[in-house]
Design an enzyme around this catalytic site. Structure first.
Site, short mmCIF file in Angstrom:
data_model
loop_
_atom_site.label_atom_id
_atom_site.label_comp_id
_atom_site.label_asym_id
_atom_site.label_seq_id
_atom_site.Cartn_x
_atom_site.Cartn_y
_atom_site.Cartn_z
N SER A 13 -9.49 10.10 -9.64
CA SER A 13 -10.60 11.23 -9.68
C SER A 13 -10.70 11.45 -7.91
O SER A 13 -11.44 12.32 -8.03
CB SER A 13 -11.62 10.87 -10.06
OG SER A 13 -12.15 9.58 -9.95
N LYS B 76 -16.79 11.74 -1.58
CA LYS B 76 -16.51 12.32 -2.96
C LYS B 76 -17.59 13.17 -3.60
O LYS B 76 -18.55 12.83 -3.74
CB LYS B 76 -15.95 11.03 -3.74
CG LYS B 76 -15.11 11.30 -5.07
CD LYS B 76 -14.74 10.21 -5.52
CE LYS B 76 -13.96 10.32 -6.94
NZ LYS B 76 -13.53 9.10 -7.47
N SER C 148 -8.67 5.28 -9.44
CA SER C 148 -9.09 6.64 -9.08
C SER C 148 -8.68 6.83 -7.31
O SER C 148 -9.02 7.57 -6.92
CB SER C 148 -10.43 7.11 -9.43
OG SER C 148 -10.60 7.33 -10.74
#
Length: 487
Positions: free
Chosen positions: A153, A78, A177
């Site tokens: 996210s 990520k 997320s």
């Protein structure tokens, strides 16, 4: 005929171990898919092709004694997660050229296990929203319906896994997320117990809310990646729960949690918001399957209710205050600037009072759940959201409130620190994924994973693929060219 990306992460590693595929072949295959589909689904901010191929060659050269269950398998990191020598933007134009000098612990552990990162996946700016639509990369789109968001996210991670660009990926979860994108994209998204996975080597722990975790297509793949991540690291602020005998993959493979008492609820916790019938139906299906497996499923009140939202709201405002060079503040998105302005107005006394009151509410909530081994509820209040839906009216305050109403379940378990997993048990009338949330007692990750694996077996598996999965011509993927189409 199955292609490499059709295999699960564990199956890919087993093929490497048997000599049927090399890590270089796997990485080359998946890089071609990234080139063809990555921008379509908005999966990657930065692709590290040369570095990935070099790491794959090193993985192929490693002696068998040093190879674990995911050795040689492609993955991704990520874009909120520090990666030495690789551009890491935190999803923000304010950091578009930032290159960290060191790895996050989780990145180091994944590399040591022989996983090969293909690059950095799209995220929301500073992790501040549950959608991934920023300025540094194409928006993360749901591979099941490109008009919908992949969430956030960890939206790029979910888009990458759901479209077959990597079989598993690293993400992080500070308020849902990992679990939100997993629910939207038909995946397994796992938030570990607080302290189980390191958040180091920098940062203060953010009140214990965020944690690194895995996202994948099957419970076994996710458990195998959790085994890689869940290595104790000195200096962490929270004591890690003990690892179960044989690790989390062994727990998933056994899939025998014993007879459990599971508390079920569908009332939202952080908003007085109607829950979509498809989300309720997914909980019904999960409850029926768990009952058929021998568990006792009982109705319980939610641990917390909408009255606690102002406390959560204050925390999110403060957590948006990540260090940003003053001269780059103007490059931040309107939502991020709004959250940071509200956070800057929270004094130290108010923050301490908020933390104390939240802990008091968590204690009360825990007592309401006494007698239950697990909790079952929807992951989200609605099954999907169109791309751009949260920002449609241009008002960041309304955007933030819309996010709260869309996701009124996940964040509570970041505050409690309990392990929580979204499982793709449901479907809409148009065959889009719908997730349910299964949450365990703090430190009891092994039982949660075993139950999730049992539910996967009882549902006859959920490793389904969207139409875009076949959107790349196999001859081009396996040859020198790259071609493809979208549904």
């Amino acid at each position: 005929m199955a292609e490499p990306h059709d295999l699960t992460a564990l199956e890919q590693a087993a093929a490497v171990a048997r000599g049927e595929l090399s890590s270089v072949e796997l990485v080359t295959h998946h890089l071609a898919r990234v080139a063809a589909l990555g921008d379509t689904v908005g999966a990657f901010v930065t692709v590290t092709s040369e570095r990935a191929l070099a790491d794959a060659r090193a993985a192929d050269a490693a002696p068998p004694a040093r190879r674990g269950p995911l050795h040689g398998v492609p993955t991704a990191v990520k874009d909120l997660t520090l990666t030495a020598g690789v551009r890491t933007t935190f999803g923000s134009a304010a950091f578009t050229d930032f290159v960290p000098p060191l790895d996050a612990d989780v990145v180091r552990l994944m590399a040591a296990a022989g996983l090969v990162s293909l690059g950095k996946t799209t995220t929301s700016e500073l992790g501040c929203s549950l959608y991934s639509e920023g300025l540094v990369a194409p928006p993360a789109r749901n591979p099941w319906d490109l008009a919908c968001t992949a969430g956030g996210s960890s939206g790029g991670a979910a888009a990458a896994v759901a479209s077959g660009l990597v079989p598993v990926a690293q993400g992080s979860d500070g308020g849902g997320s990992l679990r939100i994108p997993a629910s939207l994209c038909g995946l397994v998204g796992y938030k570990p117990s607080r302290g189980l996975v390191s958040g180091g080597p920098v940062g203060f722990g953010a009140f214990g809310l965020p944690t690194n975790g895995p996202i994948g297509r099957t419970v076994a793949d996710v458990a195998a990646l959790l085994d890689v991540m869940a290595e104790p690291v000195p200096g962490e602020p929270y004591l890690p729960p003990p690892r179960p005998p044989g690790g989390y993959l062994a727990a998933a493979r056994r899939a025998t949690p014993g007879r459990l008492r599971i508390g079920r609820f569908t009332a939202p916790m952080l908003a007085d918001e109607p829950v979509h019938p498809d989300c309720r139906a997914a909980v019904d299906r999960a409850a029926d399957l768990l009952t058929a497996a021998g568990h006792e499923v009982v109705e319980v009140p939610p641990p917390l209710g909408p009255a606690v939202w102002p406390l959560f709201e204050t925390l999110w405002y403060v957590l948006a205050l990540a260090p940003v060079p003053p001269e780059r503040e103007a490059l931040l998105l309107p939502l991020t600037r709004h959250l940071r302005s509200r956070g800057a107005a929270v004094g130290a006394g108010a923050l301490m009072a908020t933390l104390g009151e939240i802990q008091a509410q968590v204690r009360l909530g825990a007592r309401r759940g006494t007698g239950c081994d697990l909790l079952l509820c929807p992951t989200l209040a609605a099954p999907q959201a169109p791309l751009g839906w949260f920002t449609a009216d241009g008002d960041p305050a309304a955007d933030f409130d819309r996010q709260r109403r869309f996701s009124p379940f996940c964040a509570v378990f970041n505050v409690t620190g309990e392990p929580s997993v979204s499982l793709p048990i449901g479907r809409t009338a148009t065959d889009l994924p719908v997730g349910v949330l299964l949450t365990g007692r703090y430190g009891d990750d092994a039982r949660l994973i075993a139950t999730a694996a049992q539910l996967e077996h009882c549902s006859d598996g959920w490793d389904r693929h969207p139409a875009i999965w076949r959107g790349v011509d196999s001859a081009n993927v396996n040859g020198s060219g790259v071609g493809g189409s979208t549904p």
